[in-house]
Write a protein that holds these residues in place. Structure first.
Motif, PDB file in Angstrom:
ATOM      1  N   VAL A 177      22.881  44.340  11.565  1.00 44.43           N
ATOM      2  CA  VAL A 177      23.156  43.063  10.842  1.00 44.43           C
ATOM      3  C   VAL A 177      24.768  42.516  10.787  1.00 44.43           C
ATOM      4  N   GLY A 178      25.090  40.980  11.086  1.00 46.72           N
ATOM      5  CA  GLY A 178      25.662  40.435  10.449  1.00 46.72           C
ATOM      6  C   GLY A 178      25.813  39.351  10.484  1.00 46.72           C
ATOM      7  N   GLY A 179      26.936  38.891   9.548  1.00 43.85           N
ATOM      8  CA  GLY A 179      26.976  37.049   8.903  1.00 43.85           C
ATOM      9  C   GLY A 179      25.626  37.050   8.638  1.00 43.85           C
ATOM     10  N   SER A 180      26.080  35.167   7.814  1.00 49.90           N
ATOM     11  CA  SER A 180      25.121  35.319   6.857  1.00 49.90           C
ATOM     12  C   SER A 180      24.808  33.756   7.107  1.00 49.90           C
ATOM     13  N   GLY A 181      23.619  33.737   6.006  1.00 52.84           N
ATOM     14  CA  GLY A 181      23.121  32.208   6.429  1.00 52.84           C
ATOM     15  C   GLY A 181      21.746  32.462   6.951  1.00 52.84           C
ATOM     16  N   TRP A 197      23.543  41.493  23.669  1.00 50.91           N
ATOM     17  CA  TRP A 197      23.116  40.600  22.193  1.00 50.91           C
ATOM     18  C   TRP A 197      25.150  40.288  22.280  1.00 50.91           C
ATOM     19  N   ARG A 198      25.774  41.604  21.648  1.00 54.37           N
ATOM     20  CA  ARG A 198      27.281  41.505  21.593  1.00 54.37           C
ATOM     21  C   ARG A 198      28.315  40.239  21.729  1.00 54.37           C
ATOM     22  N   ASP A 208      28.818  34.687  17.981  1.00 53.23           N
ATOM     23  CA  ASP A 208      28.984  34.026  17.032  1.00 53.23           C
ATOM     24  C   ASP A 208      28.111  32.825  16.773  1.00 53.23           C
ATOM     25  N   LEU A 209      27.164  33.908  16.625  1.00 57.06           N
ATOM     26  CA  LEU A 209      26.117  33.164  16.118  1.00 57.06           C
ATOM     27  C   LEU A 209      26.504  33.490  14.568  1.00 57.06           C
ATOM     28  N   ALA A 210      26.685  35.017  13.939  1.00 51.55           N
ATOM     29  CA  ALA A 210      27.530  35.252  12.480  1.00 51.55           C
ATOM     30  C   ALA A 210      27.985  34.720  11.927  1.00 51.55           C
ATOM     31  N   VAL A 211      29.326  33.575  12.484  1.00 49.98           N
ATOM     32  CA  VAL A 211      30.471  32.971  12.060  1.00 49.98           C
ATOM     33  C   VAL A 211      28.705  31.182  11.347  1.00 49.98           C
ATOM     34  N   ILE A 254      20.616  27.807  21.851  1.00 49.22           N
ATOM     35  CA  ILE A 254      20.376  28.812  20.766  1.00 49.22           C
ATOM     36  C   ILE A 254      20.280  27.627  19.454  1.00 49.22           C
ATOM     37  N   ARG A 255      22.179  27.674  19.437  1.00 48.12           N
ATOM     38  CA  ARG A 255      22.424  26.221  18.343  1.00 48.12           C
ATOM     39  C   ARG A 255      21.736  25.129  18.706  1.00 48.12           C
ATOM     40  N   GLU A 256      21.205  24.682  20.216  1.00 49.14           N
ATOM     41  CA  GLU A 256      20.164  23.237  20.605  1.00 49.14           C
ATOM     42  C   GLU A 256      18.896  23.568  19.696  1.00 49.14           C
TER      43      GLU A 256
END
Length: 291
Positions: free
Chosen positions: A25-29, A45-46, A51-54, A282-284
């Motif tokens: 588990v990483g990041g926030s949001g 997924w490394r 990137d998404l964890a930002v 994914i972001r899109e």
């Protein structure tokens, strides 16, 4: 497996029926779960995960039967594996989340979307077809590409014995043949995948066997009932439709009310070969329904 995603915390989190999953588990949001494929672990997924964890809470489990997660003797229906992921997210404090899956993980995600439409907010599936459609499009000599599907669909015993006798050759075949760019899976990561698979032969076979039995029955029930994926769905896959003679977008469209379908020039391991492309997609997708 000792290799980890940089900056992520690791814990064992309960799924269902007493099975615990190894989860990074990483990041926030806003939360998103990333589910790995075959013959890999969460480590695939490394690049995308960091990137998404930002700006997201990123949840990367090893599926039951894979990696450092528990490996029960049976119950690898995608319905059960999907329930694992929902339980893990709930244990981590998330009642709803986005989900992206690759290969086997995409089939788990597909089932999660059908069984838990109020929990899965967005769904991305990488390089698969829904189980029913997968079996239907494999025929004649073109089915040779899916020889492993037929091998692992056999009754218990045969496939486990054959694969365990030469596990590195078997799993290494797919890591070599399915990659367009050999650099995408460096030697240390490849070794970690092979180590994990070597220790999980019975459970991996059980996972695939379920896709020829229980999973087919569940999908047929949903098809007959008219159930469809209600959330925004994005699918990225190689152009297998052109190669094998079917319309992949149409097949997916029959299951989804809100579909974005595209093909890629990357190989099967696209999250490792083309992580920027996958992350952007994914972001899109995550903006869908928010306009």
């Amino acid at each position: 497996m000792s290799m980890r995603i940089n900056g992520f915390d690791y814990r064992r989190v309960p799924g269902v029926n007493g099975v615990c999953l190894n989860v990074a588990v990483g990041g926030s949001g806003p939360p998103i779960a990333l589910l790995h494929g075959f013959p890999q672990t969460h480590l695939m997924w490394r690049h995308v995960a960091t990137d998404l964890a930002v700006d997201h809470t990123v949840i990367c489990p090893d599926l039951r039967g894979y990696g450092a997660s528990d490996k029960p003797a049976d119950d690898y229906a995608k319905r059960t594996m999907a329930a694992d992921i929902v339980a893990v997210a709930r244990e981590l404090g998330h009642s709803a989340f986005a989900l992206a899956g690759h290969d086997r993980g995409a089939l788990v995600g597909f089932r999660a979307g059908l069984d838990h439409p109020d929990v899965i907010t967005h769904l991305m599936c990488l390089d698969v077809l829904p189980t029913l459609d997968m079996w239907d499009v494999l025929h004649g000599t073109t089915a040779a590409v899916g020889f492993h599907l037929y091998l692992m669909a056999q009754p218990p015993g045969l496939a486990e014995t054959m694969i365990a006798a030469s596990a590195d050759t078997f799993f290494g075949h797919f890591l070599s043949q399915w990659a367009n760019d050999d650099r995408a899976i460096p030697a240390d990561v490849r070794a970690a995948y092979l180590d994990a698979c070597r220790e999980a032969v019975p459970s991996i076979v059980a996972d695939y066997r379920a896709s020829a039995t229980t999973d087919v029955a569940h999908d047929r029930e949903d098809l007959a009932a008219g159930n469809r994926l209600a959330m925004p769905v994005s699918v990225i896959q190689q152009d297998w439709g052109a190669a094998l003679g079917f319309d992949a977008a149409a097949l997916w469209g029959a299951w989804s009310r809100d579909l974005r379908h595209r093909t890629t020039s990357a190989g099967h391991f696209m999250a490792e070969e083309s992580p920027a492309e996958v992350t952007a997609a994914i972001r899109e997708l995550l903006t869908a329904g928010t306009e």
